[in-house]
Motif scaffolding. Sequence first.
Motif, mmCIF file in Angstrom:
data_model
loop_
_atom_site.group_PDB
_atom_site.id
_atom_site.type_symbol
_atom_site.label_atom_id
_atom_site.label_comp_id
_atom_site.label_asym_id
_atom_site.label_seq_id
_atom_site.Cartn_x
_atom_site.Cartn_y
_atom_site.Cartn_z
ATOM 1 N N THR A 258 39.192 43.766 48.648
ATOM 2 C CA THR A 258 40.031 43.565 49.826
ATOM 3 C C THR A 258 40.250 42.076 50.094
ATOM 4 O O THR A 258 41.359 41.642 50.420
ATOM 5 N N THR A 259 39.188 41.291 49.946
ATOM 6 C CA THR A 259 39.305 39.842 50.158
ATOM 7 C C THR A 259 40.254 39.218 49.147
ATOM 8 O O THR A 259 41.092 38.382 49.493
ATOM 9 N N SER B 283 47.725 37.954 53.582
ATOM 10 C CA SER B 283 47.805 38.922 54.677
ATOM 11 C C SER B 283 46.705 38.768 55.716
ATOM 12 O O SER B 283 46.719 39.452 56.741
ATOM 13 N N LYS B 284 45.765 37.863 55.486
ATOM 14 C CA LYS B 284 44.688 37.651 56.456
ATOM 15 C C LYS B 284 44.084 36.272 56.207
ATOM 16 O O LYS B 284 44.020 35.808 55.071
ATOM 17 N N ASN C 245 47.969 37.937 48.781
ATOM 18 C CA ASN C 245 49.137 38.322 49.580
ATOM 19 C C ASN C 245 49.279 37.541 50.878
ATOM 20 O O ASN C 245 50.288 37.688 51.579
ATOM 21 N N SER D 271 42.716 40.695 47.682
ATOM 22 C CA SER D 271 44.067 41.121 48.071
ATOM 23 C C SER D 271 44.616 40.254 49.192
ATOM 24 O O SER D 271 45.779 39.836 49.164
ATOM 25 N N HIS D 272 43.768 39.954 50.193
ATOM 26 C CA HIS D 272 44.201 39.114 51.312
ATOM 27 C C HIS D 272 44.542 37.697 50.835
ATOM 28 O O HIS D 272 45.511 37.081 51.308
#
Length: 335
Positions: A17-18, A26-27, A24, A20-21
């Motif tokens: 998840t990290t 996204s965070k 992208n 991916s962020h």
Amino acid sequence: MRITMKEIAKEAGVSVTTVSHVINGSKKITEETYNRVMDIVNKYNYVPNYSAKNLRNNTTKTAGLIVPSFPDSFVTQYINAISLRAKEMNYNLLFVNTNEDVDYEESTLKLFSSQMVDGIILAPAASYSKPFPYDIHRIMKNLPVVLISRYHDALADTPMVCQDDYQAGFDAAKHLLSHGHKKMVVVYAMDDIGPTFNRIKGFKTALEQEGLTLEPEQIIDGEATVQGAEKAVKKLINNQPDITAMFLLNDSMTIGAISALKDMNVSIPNDMAIIGFGDFPSASIISRPITTISASAETMGRTAFDMLLNKINNPDYNNKVIVPTYLIKRKSCGC
């Protein structure tokens, strides 16, 4: 071997998840973690699997742009505007020039429609007066499409942005008439596309209002290129010496006409007046600055991309936008 996001996460000591962020954006991630992940991404030249993203999110954040040719500054300018607007909206852009090949256009549309892109901006190569050469409606069934610059009656239910070609031709003829010209020619790039048809129609209408006609021999093929226009204009001067003005339908042909006239010692505008279309970058600074009909290619490009986003989000969207053309008066007509 292609590295996966899971393997990047393992090597970086973080979760998938990290990763991916980080990729992208996204965070917000700590700078130390961001740098550690990106070092591994760059180390393996990792590229996200957009087809997998498409299956999960039903979007690729990628648009297609298909044009039949781009030999002049007008087309190049709207291509650039589309590219910039796509970047602003966080979209990737896949660009194809079909070189007026309708079979290549069809195969490209089929390829793009196979979940590669969210939608397409298209300037069709199809002949204006003939039935559409392939079943485009079947291809478009699940693929948002917006037309730019060129159009076809078979696509009347498709969103479109184009220049006001009829008015462009009308204004060009009116301006030449105002300088006293009665024997004129139109030099076209492609003989059976919407823009050519409507520019000539507007030109003819302006002449007819003054009791004049545009005969078939006064509509000549410049092959859309510098060299084609040079050849056509030299032939014109030899065969129709009473011609005193010409309207050239793209920038490359305007440059070719200037070159031909120079070679033949024909003075602009004393012996031959010129109006171009598109306004190439040096048109205003050459020895006889070129009068031209133009439209805002930047407006067209940005509008086309925004219309595509509307079509992607609303399948019933079907707006038509006509961008006004305008006359830029310079010295090539005697102004």
